[in-house]
Write a protein that holds these residues in place. Structure first.
Motif, mmCIF file in Angstrom:
data_model
loop_
_atom_site.group_PDB
_atom_site.id
_atom_site.type_symbol
_atom_site.label_atom_id
_atom_site.label_comp_id
_atom_site.label_asym_id
_atom_site.label_seq_id
_atom_site.Cartn_x
_atom_site.Cartn_y
_atom_site.Cartn_z
ATOM 1 N N ALA A 17 0.840 -0.675 0.175
ATOM 2 C CA ALA A 17 -0.415 0.235 -0.128
ATOM 3 C C ALA A 17 0.709 1.223 0.203
ATOM 4 O O ALA A 17 1.685 1.399 0.921
ATOM 5 C CB ALA A 17 -1.063 -0.183 1.208
ATOM 6 N N ASP A 44 -4.317 3.252 -0.736
ATOM 7 C CA ASP A 44 -5.020 3.762 0.351
ATOM 8 C C ASP A 44 -5.112 3.273 1.343
ATOM 9 O O ASP A 44 -5.077 1.781 1.136
ATOM 10 C CB ASP A 44 -6.377 4.394 0.079
ATOM 11 C CG ASP A 44 -7.299 4.033 -0.647
ATOM 12 O OD1 ASP A 44 -7.755 2.685 0.551
ATOM 13 O OD2 ASP A 44 -7.447 4.023 -1.969
ATOM 14 N N GLY A 45 -5.831 3.570 2.806
ATOM 15 C CA GLY A 45 -5.919 2.615 3.886
ATOM 16 C C GLY A 45 -6.661 1.686 3.786
ATOM 17 O O GLY A 45 -6.916 0.873 4.038
ATOM 18 N N ASP A 46 -7.914 2.327 3.509
ATOM 19 C CA ASP A 46 -8.686 1.332 3.055
ATOM 20 C C ASP A 46 -8.548 0.018 2.515
ATOM 21 O O ASP A 46 -9.604 -1.066 2.327
ATOM 22 C CB ASP A 46 -10.103 2.563 2.679
ATOM 23 C CG ASP A 46 -10.316 3.065 4.140
ATOM 24 O OD1 ASP A 46 -10.245 2.998 5.317
ATOM 25 O OD2 ASP A 46 -11.488 4.321 3.348
ATOM 26 N N LEU A 48 -6.322 -0.678 1.557
ATOM 27 C CA LEU A 48 -5.458 -2.096 1.901
ATOM 28 C C LEU A 48 -6.217 -3.461 3.340
ATOM 29 O O LEU A 48 -6.415 -3.845 3.058
ATOM 30 C CB LEU A 48 -3.981 -1.424 2.949
ATOM 31 C CG LEU A 48 -3.233 -2.277 3.560
ATOM 32 C CD1 LEU A 48 -2.133 -3.237 2.579
ATOM 33 C CD2 LEU A 48 -2.332 -1.703 4.835
ATOM 34 N N VAL A 62 3.360 -1.243 4.009
ATOM 35 C CA VAL A 62 2.590 0.385 3.878
ATOM 36 C C VAL A 62 3.167 1.238 3.879
ATOM 37 O O VAL A 62 4.303 1.396 5.082
ATOM 38 C CB VAL A 62 1.382 0.154 4.981
ATOM 39 C CG1 VAL A 62 1.944 -0.502 6.475
ATOM 40 C CG2 VAL A 62 0.696 0.986 4.912
ATOM 41 N N GLU A 73 -3.053 7.825 8.053
ATOM 42 C CA GLU A 73 -3.326 6.736 7.384
ATOM 43 C C GLU A 73 -2.963 5.217 7.291
ATOM 44 O O GLU A 73 -3.349 4.530 7.153
ATOM 45 C CB GLU A 73 -4.202 6.586 5.933
ATOM 46 C CG GLU A 73 -5.625 8.521 6.524
ATOM 47 C CD GLU A 73 -4.557 9.968 5.951
ATOM 48 O OE1 GLU A 73 -6.178 10.414 5.862
ATOM 49 O OE2 GLU A 73 -3.359 9.668 5.634
ATOM 50 N N GLY A 74 -1.553 5.425 6.414
ATOM 51 C CA GLY A 74 -0.971 4.060 7.189
ATOM 52 C C GLY A 74 -0.839 3.190 7.702
ATOM 53 O O GLY A 74 -1.314 2.081 8.224
ATOM 54 N N ARG A 76 -2.843 4.122 10.323
ATOM 55 C CA ARG A 76 -3.513 3.534 11.416
ATOM 56 C C ARG A 76 -4.492 2.361 10.676
ATOM 57 O O ARG A 76 -5.141 1.292 11.638
ATOM 58 C CB ARG A 76 -4.558 4.795 10.821
ATOM 59 C CG ARG A 76 -4.666 5.529 12.532
ATOM 60 C CD ARG A 76 -5.916 7.049 12.424
ATOM 61 N NE ARG A 76 -5.717 8.004 11.199
ATOM 62 C CZ ARG A 76 -6.740 7.480 10.527
ATOM 63 N NH1 ARG A 76 -8.127 6.586 9.909
ATOM 64 N NH2 ARG A 76 -6.549 8.852 9.297
ATOM 65 N N ALA A 77 -4.529 1.979 9.377
ATOM 66 C CA ALA A 77 -4.801 0.830 8.626
ATOM 67 C C ALA A 77 -3.486 -0.031 9.759
ATOM 68 O O ALA A 77 -3.911 -1.274 9.844
ATOM 69 C CB ALA A 77 -4.189 1.085 7.221
#
Length: 222
Positions: A17, A44-46, A48, A62, A73-74, A76-77
């Motif tokens: 990601a 993006d994180g979502d 992933l 990531v 974002e990364g 948090r993912a």
């Protein structure tokens, strides 16, 4: 001759990601060349998180900053993946260090500066170490963290030589590799590592877990 195909390890499966198409494609190419299957490459994180549910990779690689805000974002993912899927290893590519990832099991977590991707052998070695449940903490990150703070911490207990040994452990050197790098005996390295474990209060952990925790101590004591 016996045992042949039965002992062949399955190929690693990775999800990548990064919102930079150039970097993402470059990482995918490196992994492909190393016989690592890339099951998803997203921006993006979502995406992933969705890819992890769909493909169940062994490892995710990531970037920290991705759309829409390009802040965390990364990370948090990655934290969410570790929470939902603790068996999946995470390798973060960034200069930003997220200590939140260390609140649970620290095995299978890595932090590399993006510049390190160009060192192909080192990068692929780090990928495999993390996927195997080890750690890969960038030596430059560790060096900066070791020298950043003057406050009292666990790290202040270490001698300069023990700090050198800790830095090389973080870079993925074996005991023999550390001995060669520092031009000392293997026995001396083993003694230094034992001292590191003791001074960082890791003497009651299993050997492998102690090593992982030791190299992550600079991140946990920021």
């Amino acid at each position: 001759m016996t045992g042949g195909a039965d002992h062949i390890r399955p190929r690693l499966r990775a999800a990548v990601a990064d919102d930079s198409v150039l970097l993402r494609d470059g990482v995918v190419r490196l992994l492909d060349d190393a016989d690592i299957d890339v099951v998803a490459a997203v921006g993006d994180g979502d995406a992933l998180l969705d890819a992890v549910v769909e493909h169940e990779p062994d490892l995710v690689i990531v970037d920290v900053r991705m759309p829409p805000t390009h802040t965390d974002e990364g990370i948090r993912a990655a934290i969410e993946i570790r929470r939902r899927h603790p068996g999946i290893s995470v390798l973060v590519l960034s200069q930003y260090v997220a200590t939140e990832l260390l609140s649970g099991d620290t095995a299978g977590v890595g932090y590399l500066l993006k510049d390190r991707v160009v060192d192909v052998d080192d990068f692929i070695g780090a990928v495999r170490r993390v996927a195997d449940g080890g750690s890969a903490v960038d030596g430059e990150v560790v060096a900066q963290l070791l020298g950043r703070s003057t406050r009292t911490s666990e790290l202040d207990r270490l001698t300069p030589r023990e700090r050198e040994v800790l830095r090389l452990m973080a870079e993925g050197y074996s005991n023999q590799g550390i001995a060669t790098e520092l031009v000392v005996s293997l026995g001396a390295v083993e003694k230094h590592i034992t001292n590191v474990f003791t001074k960082l209060d890791l003497d009651h952990e299993t050997h492998v877990h102690r090593r992982v925790l030791a190299v992550l101590t600079p991140l946990r004591t920021r």
